[in-house]
Design a protein around this motif. Structure first.
Motif, PDB file in Angstrom:
ATOM      1  N   VAL A   1       0.861  -1.182   0.000  1.00 51.82           N
ATOM      2  CA  VAL A   1       0.000   0.000   0.000  1.00 51.82           C
ATOM      3  C   VAL A   1       0.896   1.231   0.000  1.00 51.82           C
ATOM      4  N   ASP A   2       0.788   2.055  -1.021  1.00 50.80           N
ATOM      5  CA  ASP A   2       1.614   3.252  -1.132  1.00 50.80           C
ATOM      6  C   ASP A   2       1.090   4.318  -0.181  1.00 50.80           C
ATOM      7  N   SER A   3       1.836   4.572   0.891  1.00 50.52           N
ATOM      8  CA  SER A   3       1.378   5.524   1.895  1.00 50.52           C
ATOM      9  C   SER A   3       2.549   6.003   2.733  1.00 50.52           C
ATOM     10  N   ASP A   4       2.470   7.239   3.214  1.00 51.74           N
ATOM     11  CA  ASP A   4       3.446   7.767   4.159  1.00 51.74           C
ATOM     12  C   ASP A   4       2.997   7.545   5.595  1.00 51.74           C
ATOM     13  N   HIS A   5       1.956   6.726   5.766  1.00 48.99           N
ATOM     14  CA  HIS A   5       1.396   6.490   7.099  1.00 48.99           C
ATOM     15  C   HIS A   5       1.569   5.037   7.529  1.00 48.99           C
ATOM     16  N   ARG A   6       2.591   4.375   7.017  1.00 50.18           N
ATOM     17  CA  ARG A   6       2.843   3.016   7.470  1.00 50.18           C
ATOM     18  C   ARG A   6       4.337   2.755   7.598  1.00 50.18           C
ATOM     19  N   ILE A   7       4.662   1.993   8.638  1.00 43.32           N
ATOM     20  CA  ILE A   7       6.023   1.543   8.906  1.00 43.32           C
ATOM     21  C   ILE A   7       5.989   0.025   8.939  1.00 43.32           C
ATOM     22  N   VAL A   8       6.912  -0.600   8.253  1.00 46.74           N
ATOM     23  CA  VAL A   8       6.988  -2.058   8.234  1.00 46.74           C
ATOM     24  C   VAL A   8       8.236  -2.502   8.977  1.00 46.74           C
ATOM     25  N   THR A   9       8.067  -3.469   9.881  1.00 48.56           N
ATOM     26  CA  THR A   9       9.194  -4.021  10.627  1.00 48.56           C
ATOM     27  C   THR A   9       9.339  -5.504  10.304  1.00 48.56           C
ATOM     28  N   ASN A  10      10.553  -5.991  10.415  1.00 51.46           N
ATOM     29  CA  ASN A  10      10.819  -7.387  10.093  1.00 51.46           C
ATOM     30  C   ASN A  10      12.168  -7.777  10.692  1.00 51.46           C
ATOM     31  N   ALA A  11      12.530  -9.046  10.539  1.00 50.75           N
ATOM     32  CA  ALA A  11      13.823  -9.534  11.014  1.00 50.75           C
ATOM     33  C   ALA A  11      14.129 -10.844  10.319  1.00 50.75           C
ATOM     34  N   PHE A  12      15.368 -11.275  10.444  1.00 44.74           N
ATOM     35  CA  PHE A  12      15.811 -12.552   9.879  1.00 44.74           C
ATOM     36  C   PHE A  12      15.854 -13.634  10.956  1.00 44.74           C
ATOM     37  N   SER A  13      15.449 -13.272  12.165  1.00 48.69           N
ATOM     38  CA  SER A  13      15.526 -14.169  13.317  1.00 48.69           C
ATOM     39  C   SER A  13      14.789 -15.475  13.088  1.00 48.69           C
TER      40      SER A  13
END
Length: 366
Positions: free
Chosen positions: A206-218
């Motif tokens: 979703v193209d937006s300046d109102h979202r942050i995505v977090t992730n990891a390789f754990s």
């Protein structure tokens, strides 16, 4: 301000002190092999020049950030490499609250308990939205709770503890709600490689300046001890996040990032497919045993957790300790994840002893 020790640690400590063999189904530590290229990267790193044993760039190795950015189709300057997904979520929630758009963090119920813990630590106020019995989140319910005080909406798909995977339309509507109230959607996607449903949709779609995505390789690389995660911020929010990251951590681990980069570049899709197949087999084995024991249970669409409800055996810490002592199986109390699952227990299927644990539970509750 006082903080409580997370129940995870209390349960694991109790299990460690037990006088009998106990199967650990508490923590989400994958028991399978990491990618071969990751081990090779570590061996290679040991022979590098001394300057490679010094601080890396605070925001992460440039090549690793470029690799992440290319895979996620974002600009490299939006990526900060963090101390696991835990720090990535901390940075995102802190950034949401320091925008002074509101002081409330909207969370799901059931909820991964570190989210409300971080909310308290950061001085925010918790607001909860109940998921349905399958763990799905209705955006209409989120909209009812959202207001001008909403700083962020925090979601996790595939979900811990329910195993729910949110479809694309849900993710899109959650971003729209964040936009409507000038809040941020924080989408924790650490289990994205463990989508068993084929329905996973990243908020980056979703193209937006109102979202942050977090992730990891754990989880995806079975390296929870390496502590390599990342957050992808909108361009106007990234600099303050990098500054907070620098003040909290200075920098991450250079050897861990080096090895992860090698594994990202050289690991074939079959590695992740084999992990999903193993998990699917364990889900079937475990839920079959729960069925035989007459329990209610969830069948995860993703992640690697199963929740179970045994008649007359609510999901309290006391009952979890009884299960350790009398059945030799350690799970998590449902009450740790919020009010709506207080009658349930949660089990992590990241042990080669899933079949033995299933047999012990079936015998105990028959």
């Amino acid at each position: 301000m006082e903080y409580e020790t997370p129940l995870f640690f209390r349960v694991m400590q109790y299990a460690d002190r037990a006088d009998r063999d106990v199967i650990d189904m508490v923590s989400g530590n994958p028991d399978w092999e990491p990618p071969a290229a990751l081990r090779e990267g570590l061996h290679e790193y040991a022979d590098l020049e001394p300057d490679q044993f010094q601080y890396p760039p605070s925001e992460g190795l440039r090549e690793l950030r470029e690799e992440i950015a290319a895979r996620r189709n974002v600009d490299v300057e939006q990526v900060v490499v963090t101390n696991g997904a835990g720090e990535a979520n901390y940075l995102a929630m802190a950034r949401a609250l320091e925008r002074d758009r509101g002081d409330e963090i909207v969370l799901t119920d059931p909820v991964y308990p570190y989210y409300p813990g971080k909310t308290t630590m950061l001085g925010g106020t918790q607001r909860f939205v109940a998921a349905d019995e399958a763990g799905q989140l209705d955006p209409a319910d989120v909209r009812e709770v959202a207001s001008e005080r909403t700083a962020a909406i925090v979601v996790n798909s595939p979900n811990n503890p329910t195993g729910a995977v949110y479809p694309e339309e849900t993710v899109r509507e959650l971003v729209e709600i964040a936009e409507e109230y000038d809040a941020l959607l924080i989408s924790d996607e650490v289990y994205d490689h463990f989508d068993l449903s084929g329905r996973f949709a990243s908020a980056l779609g979703v193209d937006s300046d109102h979202r942050i995505v977090t992730n990891a390789f754990s989880k995806s690389m079975a390296i929870t001890g390496f502590r390599v995660g990342y957050a992808i911020f909108p361009p106007e929010l990234i600099e303050n996040a990098k500054s907070r990251h620098m003040l909290v951590n200075v920098a991450g681990s250079r050897p861990s990032q080096y090895a992860v980069l090698r594994a990202l570049r050289e690991t074939e899709p079959e590695y992740y497919e084999e992990s999903r197949e193993l998990l699917a087999e364990r889900v079937e084995t475990f839920t079959d045993a729960l069925e035989a024991a007459g329990a209610d249970y969830t069948t995860p669409q993703g992640s690697f957790y199963v929740m179970a409800r045994f008649d007359g055996y609510p999901g309290t810490l006391e009952n979890v300790e009884r299960l350790i002592d009398e059945a030799g199986v350690a799970g998590m109390p449902g009450e740790a994840f919020g009010d709506s699952r207080s009658e349930w227990l949660r089990f992590a299927l990241v042990t080669p002893r899933v079949s033995a644990a299933a047999d012990r539970l079936a015998a105990y509750f028959e």
